[in-house]
Design an enzyme around this catalytic site. Structure first.
Site, PDB file in Angstrom:
ATOM      1  N   HIS A   1       0.394  -0.694   0.339  1.00 36.10           N
ATOM      2  CA  HIS A   1      -0.085  -0.067   0.093  1.00 36.10           C
ATOM      3  C   HIS A   1       0.802   1.420   0.028  1.00 36.10           C
ATOM      4  O   HIS A   1       1.871   1.587   0.487  1.00 36.10           O
ATOM      5  CB  HIS A   1      -1.083   0.448   1.580  1.00 36.10           C
ATOM      6  CG  HIS A   1      -2.315  -1.115   0.905  1.00 36.10           C
ATOM      7  ND1 HIS A   1      -2.388  -1.553   2.418  1.00 36.10           N
ATOM      8  CD2 HIS A   1      -2.241  -1.273   0.430  1.00 36.10           C
ATOM      9  CE1 HIS A   1      -2.943  -3.096   2.141  1.00 36.10           C
ATOM     10  NE2 HIS A   1      -3.311  -2.852   0.557  1.00 36.10           N
TER      11      HIS A   1
ATOM     12  N   GLU B   1       1.482   3.508   3.118  1.00 35.35           N
ATOM     13  CA  GLU B   1       2.131   3.070   4.480  1.00 35.35           C
ATOM     14  C   GLU B   1       3.805   2.459   4.777  1.00 35.35           C
ATOM     15  O   GLU B   1       4.265   2.203   3.342  1.00 35.35           O
ATOM     16  CB  GLU B   1       1.260   1.322   4.061  1.00 35.35           C
ATOM     17  CG  GLU B   1      -0.059   1.946   4.540  1.00 35.35           C
ATOM     18  CD  GLU B   1      -0.815   0.287   5.080  1.00 35.35           C
ATOM     19  OE1 GLU B   1      -0.260  -0.638   4.991  1.00 35.35           O
ATOM     20  OE2 GLU B   1      -1.805   0.584   5.035  1.00 35.35           O
TER      21      GLU B   1
ATOM     22  N   HIS C   1       5.521  -5.485   5.433  1.00 30.96           N
ATOM     23  CA  HIS C   1       4.885  -3.828   5.876  1.00 30.96           C
ATOM     24  C   HIS C   1       3.662  -3.229   6.453  1.00 30.96           C
ATOM     25  O   HIS C   1       3.856  -2.785   4.902  1.00 30.96           O
ATOM     26  CB  HIS C   1       6.152  -3.309   6.294  1.00 30.96           C
ATOM     27  CG  HIS C   1       7.524  -3.912   7.119  1.00 30.96           C
ATOM     28  ND1 HIS C   1       8.308  -5.525   5.823  1.00 30.96           N
ATOM     29  CD2 HIS C   1       8.610  -4.132   8.096  1.00 30.96           C
ATOM     30  CE1 HIS C   1       9.151  -5.544   6.752  1.00 30.96           C
ATOM     31  NE2 HIS C   1       9.411  -5.202   7.737  1.00 30.96           N
TER      32      HIS C   1
ATOM     33  N   GLU D   1       2.027  -4.980  10.783  1.00 33.98           N
ATOM     34  CA  GLU D   1       1.785  -3.790  11.206  1.00 33.98           C
ATOM     35  C   GLU D   1       2.386  -3.331  11.827  1.00 33.98           C
ATOM     36  O   GLU D   1       2.166  -3.204  13.131  1.00 33.98           O
ATOM     37  CB  GLU D   1       0.373  -3.744  11.034  1.00 33.98           C
ATOM     38  CG  GLU D   1      -0.859  -4.951  10.566  1.00 33.98           C
ATOM     39  CD  GLU D   1      -0.913  -4.253   8.873  1.00 33.98           C
ATOM     40  OE1 GLU D   1      -0.689  -2.826   8.737  1.00 33.98           O
ATOM     41  OE2 GLU D   1      -1.627  -4.850   8.474  1.00 33.98           O
TER      42      GLU D   1
END
Length: 343
Positions: A56, A59, A171, A257
């Site tokens: 993403h 992120e 991650h 995360e």
């Protein structure tokens, strides 16, 4: 990013080799770097670990951590016994940004995704972590699994299928270690055949992290010991990269995360490094759990594609083109059987 990785490769030619995994939807390079001792020499029975971030694009903490990790490993090789041992015994592949298009469209300081998820998605507006094959998708295999998928998804799927990765990490946002399966019925605990290994891998990362074990770092978070089964947290609509690794290759992947804020200000990143560096090292070291070996014939020929079966665990792995295998297991007594076509 590419220039930084190329500089490392040029500066440490015995430890580092930069490569292009592929191209993004808009044609940007997706860069990676391999780190290991004697990189151009024999690599017999060294487990391969891949660390991939920024699926993403907004992120960004994982992207910066992996860039810092690259420098940390090469700078400390030869002076830090732990780092030296790690690069002596392990092949580490780092891809800091799998979604460079999304990253380019993101804005620093925005803790949530922009309108219409710009930045989170790729240039086509597709969430890449919903673009992998569904669990046990029927009727399609091999290159057929690539049909209709985004360029970035195809790039990483091809790379995974052509490599012999043992362990992987991805991650993202929030602060928790999430393990397979990511999909199932409702929000039930969706247990994989190697659930005990995945729980321990997630716990290894969380317990070494400075805040993750609290389990309540972000609003509405309530993760016991900072870990969760993916589907028990929320169901991924469309399959994610984590489940794909486990179901379609030999690789075990856990999703880490790392931050409540998707794109924090750069001055906060030093704190994130301190939070995560010990966790990252312990996780990479866990690639040496279990058993490894070489399958060969009575004449000494190595046998590629041999099936490694652990009795009582409904998940097999196969040997690579050199007949090598790595099977992650927790300490215990196991019966392992090997099958090879024609033998």
């Amino acid at each position: 990013l590419g220039d930084c990785l190329k500089y490392v490769s040029k500066s440490y030619p015995n430890l580092a080799s930069v490569f292009e995994v592929g191209k993004s939807t808009s044609g940007l390079s997706i860069w990676g770097i391999q780190l290991t001792e004697n990189i151009t020499g024999p690599q017999d029975l060294k487990p391969s670990v891949k660390l991939v971030a920024n699926l993403h694009g907004d992120e960004t903490v994982g992207r910066e951590l992996l860039a810092n990790l690259t420098r940390h490993l090469v700078n400390n090789y030869g002076s830090d016994n732990r780092i030296t041992k790690l690069l002596h015994s392990t092949r580490i592949f780092i891809v800091p940004s799998l979604n460079p298009d999304g990253f380019s469209a993101s804005q620093e300081g925005h803790c949530e995704s922009l309108k219409n998820f710009v930045g989170r998605t790729n240039a086509n507006g597709v969430d890449l972590n919903r673009d992998f094959p569904e669990r046990l998708e029927e009727g399609r295999k091999g290159t057929g699994l690539l049909i209709g998928r985004q360029k970035e998804t195809q790039v990483i799927m091809r790379w995974i299928s052509m490599s012999d990765f043992v362990l992987s990490a991805f991650h993202g946002g929030s602060v928790v270690a999430s393990y397979p399966y990511d999909s199932g019925k409702g929000n039930e605990y969706s247990k994989s055949p190697d659930d005990d290994v995945f729980v321990q891998l997630a716990a290894t990362y969380s317990q070494a992290h400075l805040t993750m074990p609290l389990g309540n770092n972000c609003p509405d978070d309530n993760f016991r010991n900072g870990i969760t089964n993916g589907n028990n947290w929320y169901t991924v609509k469309g399959s994610g990269m984590q489940d794909f690794n486990y179901l379609y290759s030999n690789c075990f992947e856990v999703t880490f995360e790392l931050s409540c804020c998707k794109y924090p200000l750069r001055e906060t990143l030093s704190g994130e490094w301190e939070n995560n560096i010990e966790s990252i090292l312990k996780y990479v070291e866990s690639s040496h759990w279990g058993v490894k070996g070489v399958v060969s014939s009575v004449t000494g020929d190595r046998i590629a594609g041999s099936i490694i079966q652990v009795q009582g665990v409904n998940h097999n792995i196969t040997t690579n083109k050199l007949g090598e295998y790595w099977r992650l297991l927790l300490p215990g007594a196991y019966t392992i059987k090997v099958h090879a076509p024609g033998y």
